[in-house]
Design an enzyme around this catalytic site. Sequence first.
Site, short mmCIF file in Angstrom:
data_model
loop_
_atom_site.label_atom_id
_atom_site.label_comp_id
_atom_site.label_asym_id
_atom_site.label_seq_id
_atom_site.Cartn_x
_atom_site.Cartn_y
_atom_site.Cartn_z
N ASP A 118 0.91 -1.06 0.00
CA ASP A 118 0.12 0.05 -0.02
C ASP A 118 1.00 1.29 -0.01
O ASP A 118 1.81 1.35 0.81
CB ASP A 118 -0.99 0.00 1.20
N SER A 173 -1.56 6.16 -0.21
CA SER A 173 -2.16 7.49 -1.34
C SER A 173 -3.55 7.67 -0.57
O SER A 173 -3.88 8.85 -0.60
CB SER A 173 -2.09 7.16 -2.63
N ASP A 192 4.18 1.32 -4.77
CA ASP A 192 3.01 1.75 -5.63
C ASP A 192 3.05 0.56 -6.75
O ASP A 192 3.89 0.01 -7.04
CB ASP A 192 3.47 3.09 -6.19
N LYS A 207 -11.18 5.66 -6.03
CA LYS A 207 -12.55 5.03 -6.05
C LYS A 207 -13.68 5.89 -6.26
O LYS A 207 -14.77 5.88 -6.01
CB LYS A 207 -12.69 4.21 -4.77
N SER A 241 -16.78 -3.61 -8.67
CA SER A 241 -17.87 -2.95 -8.17
C SER A 241 -19.20 -3.23 -9.04
O SER A 241 -19.20 -3.47 -10.29
CB SER A 241 -17.52 -1.46 -8.34
N TYR A 300 -14.35 5.55 -13.64
CA TYR A 300 -14.46 4.50 -12.38
C TYR A 300 -14.76 3.12 -13.12
O TYR A 300 -14.11 2.23 -12.73
CB TYR A 300 -14.61 5.15 -11.28
N LYS A 330 -12.66 -0.55 -13.91
CA LYS A 330 -13.08 -1.80 -13.17
C LYS A 330 -13.49 -2.83 -14.26
O LYS A 330 -13.05 -3.98 -14.22
CB LYS A 330 -14.50 -1.91 -12.10
N TYR A 379 -18.53 -5.40 -5.40
CA TYR A 379 -19.26 -5.12 -4.45
C TYR A 379 -20.41 -4.28 -4.56
O TYR A 379 -20.15 -3.22 -5.55
CB TYR A 379 -18.09 -4.13 -3.53
N ASN A 417 -20.41 9.55 0.48
CA ASN A 417 -21.19 8.48 1.00
C ASN A 417 -22.23 8.78 1.80
O ASN A 417 -21.94 9.58 2.87
CB ASN A 417 -20.45 7.33 0.91
N LEU A 418 -23.21 7.79 1.86
CA LEU A 418 -24.39 8.18 2.67
C LEU A 418 -23.94 8.01 4.15
O LEU A 418 -24.25 9.01 5.12
CB LEU A 418 -25.67 7.41 2.27
N ARG A 455 -29.10 13.83 -6.94
CA ARG A 455 -27.76 14.03 -7.44
C ARG A 455 -27.29 13.41 -8.67
O ARG A 455 -27.94 12.53 -9.11
CB ARG A 455 -27.12 13.19 -6.11
P1 NAD Z 1 -9.69 2.86 0.00
O1 NAD Z 1 -9.07 4.24 -0.57
O2 NAD Z 1 -9.76 3.02 1.57
O3 NAD Z 1 -8.18 1.73 -0.23
C1 NAD Z 1 -7.48 1.57 -1.25
C2 NAD Z 1 -6.04 1.43 -0.80
O4 NAD Z 1 -5.32 1.27 -1.84
C3 NAD Z 1 -5.65 2.83 0.01
O5 NAD Z 1 -4.97 2.36 1.22
C4 NAD Z 1 -4.64 3.39 -0.76
O6 NAD Z 1 -3.59 3.99 -0.16
C5 NAD Z 1 -4.21 2.17 -1.62
N1 NAD Z 1 -3.72 2.55 -2.97
C6 NAD Z 1 -4.21 3.33 -3.90
N2 NAD Z 1 -3.55 3.43 -5.25
C7 NAD Z 1 -2.66 2.41 -4.91
C8 NAD Z 1 -1.42 2.30 -5.81
N3 NAD Z 1 -1.12 2.85 -6.84
N4 NAD Z 1 -0.37 1.33 -5.14
C9 NAD Z 1 -0.58 0.91 -3.75
N5 NAD Z 1 -1.40 1.26 -2.92
C10 NAD Z 1 -2.48 1.90 -3.42
O7 NAD Z 1 -10.63 2.16 -0.67
P2 NAD Z 1 -11.58 0.95 -0.31
O8 NAD Z 1 -13.02 1.73 -0.12
O9 NAD Z 1 -11.01 0.29 0.64
O10 NAD Z 1 -11.76 0.24 -1.92
C11 NAD Z 1 -10.78 -0.86 -2.03
C12 NAD Z 1 -11.36 -1.42 -3.41
O11 NAD Z 1 -12.69 -1.78 -3.54
C13 NAD Z 1 -11.19 -0.71 -4.40
O12 NAD Z 1 -10.53 -1.27 -5.73
C14 NAD Z 1 -12.42 0.19 -4.82
O13 NAD Z 1 -12.43 0.47 -6.09
C15 NAD Z 1 -13.12 -1.07 -4.32
N6 NAD Z 1 -14.39 -0.86 -4.13
C16 NAD Z 1 -14.94 0.04 -3.13
C17 NAD Z 1 -16.23 0.37 -2.85
C18 NAD Z 1 -16.60 1.44 -2.01
O14 NAD Z 1 -17.67 2.00 -1.87
N7 NAD Z 1 -15.77 1.53 -0.82
C19 NAD Z 1 -17.29 -0.03 -3.45
C20 NAD Z 1 -16.70 -0.99 -4.76
C21 NAD Z 1 -15.63 -1.24 -5.02
N1 UDP Z 2 -27.41 10.12 -0.56
C1 UDP Z 2 -28.00 11.16 -0.06
N2 UDP Z 2 -27.46 12.20 0.69
C2 UDP Z 2 -26.20 12.18 0.51
C3 UDP Z 2 -25.43 11.22 0.08
C4 UDP Z 2 -26.32 10.03 -0.56
O1 UDP Z 2 -29.40 11.15 -0.01
O2 UDP Z 2 -25.68 13.22 1.37
C5 UDP Z 2 -28.14 9.19 -1.23
C6 UDP Z 2 -27.71 8.59 -2.57
O3 UDP Z 2 -28.47 9.63 -3.60
C7 UDP Z 2 -28.08 7.18 -3.07
C8 UDP Z 2 -27.57 6.70 -1.57
O4 UDP Z 2 -27.72 7.63 -0.51
O5 UDP Z 2 -29.46 6.90 -3.02
C9 UDP Z 2 -26.24 5.96 -1.40
O6 UDP Z 2 -25.60 6.99 -1.71
P1 UDP Z 2 -23.98 6.62 -1.53
O7 UDP Z 2 -23.18 7.85 -2.35
O8 UDP Z 2 -23.57 6.13 -0.23
O9 UDP Z 2 -23.55 5.38 -2.72
P2 UDP Z 2 -23.68 5.24 -4.33
O10 UDP Z 2 -24.87 6.22 -4.80
O11 UDP Z 2 -22.40 5.07 -4.88
O12 UDP Z 2 -24.26 3.78 -4.53
#
Ligand code: NAD
Ligand code: UDP
Length: 349
Positions: A33, A36, A60, A86, A126, A150, A154, A179, A201-202, A297
Amino acid sequence: MSEKILVTGGLGYIGSHVVVELCAAGYEPVIVDNLSNARASVLERLERLTQRALTHYDVDIRNRAALETVLEREPGAGLIHLAAFKAVGESVEEPLKYYDNNVAGSVALFDVFERAGGGGIVFSSSAMVYGDVKVFPLHEGMPVQPNNPYGASKAMMEQVLADLAQAPGAKTRGLSLRYFNPAGAHDSALIGEDPKDRPNNLFPIIVQVAVGQRDHLTIFGEDYDTPDGTGVRDYIHVVDLAQAHVMALRALLDGAFEQPFTALNLGTGTPYSVREVVTAFERELGQTLPQKMGERRSGDVATLLADPSAAERAIGWSAQRDLPDMVRDAWRWAGAARQWGLWNDDDQS
Ligand code: NAD
Ligand code: UDP
């Protein structure tokens, strides 16, 4: 000796929970990690939680030479690849940043891994790969048609992993985990989501309202075609998500899949509206949260809901935690994080 598993992004929100579950299952996580989007202090908290010394490389994933050194020192047949950027909105503004980190970075990583002997790759994907679909629940056979850079990054990496795994003589097999909406935190309150920038995020936004960092929550739209008019999502507890990675990896390394590449949804299959999430927080907190109705939004869809049955059939996984668990753990983590000066603190130490 326990098996070494490379975990990229292992200090991030989801990756840190994956590290805990890998340790619990007897694996030896090796974290890559570049910090970043994570604080170095996550490592200390992970060590407290797992009661063991953990290995972290501040590398990296775009740095092939450094990755080769890591894999020479830490040979293993398992890779869980979470490192990525992300933020959907940022990906629209700065697409090349996303294609560079998420696509070029993953290509470099997969190449080094395959050359080092290959094995099983579990990839963080995702629900965004499905794009703006109007049919629910979503299952893995539906078309992949992302509608932002984004999501496209993926989808591209799923294709790259599928092609790599299907290539003649390939030593790598792939499993992509799509996810839905991760939420909550570890119930120890030692790790959780720690947004570096202003969260979008909510869940983290509601927490900010609850602790007085924001005056109110704006509900983005009440005229959707959903039971109460507000947006519906499939929220999944981050610990359930983390456990799915370990089960997925084990199945992959045991050769449980006929196909060289498989994609699986990770959700609960239970829909919750924005109003229902707010009500669950109000119940946990014993107070009402200031809220206003706002416009939709831009880019939001009405509903995102998984059909998670393929994951149950393929790896025996189903979510064990519900919305009140996510709310309780998110709230407990926010309390602990604020005490340590972490929550929304600019200092990323
Ligand atoms: P996060 O940002 O908390 O974690 C990502 C980690 O990767 C961070 O610690 C960052 O420092 C590290 N990183 C980023 N670029 C790097 C690089 N080039 N080299 C080394 N390390 C690097 O995000 P998260 O929420 O834990 O998400 C993890 C994964 O899940 C991501 O691939 C994201 O796209 C995917 N994902 C997240 C969500 C969500 O809502 N959190 C939803 C769907 C998919
Ligand atoms: N949302 C909202 N107010 C906020 C943030 C999010 O009403 O301040 C709503 C958004 O429109 C969606 C839900 O909450 O219907 C989840 O949003 P989030 O950004 O957490 O996830 P994503 O939209 O990426 O699935």
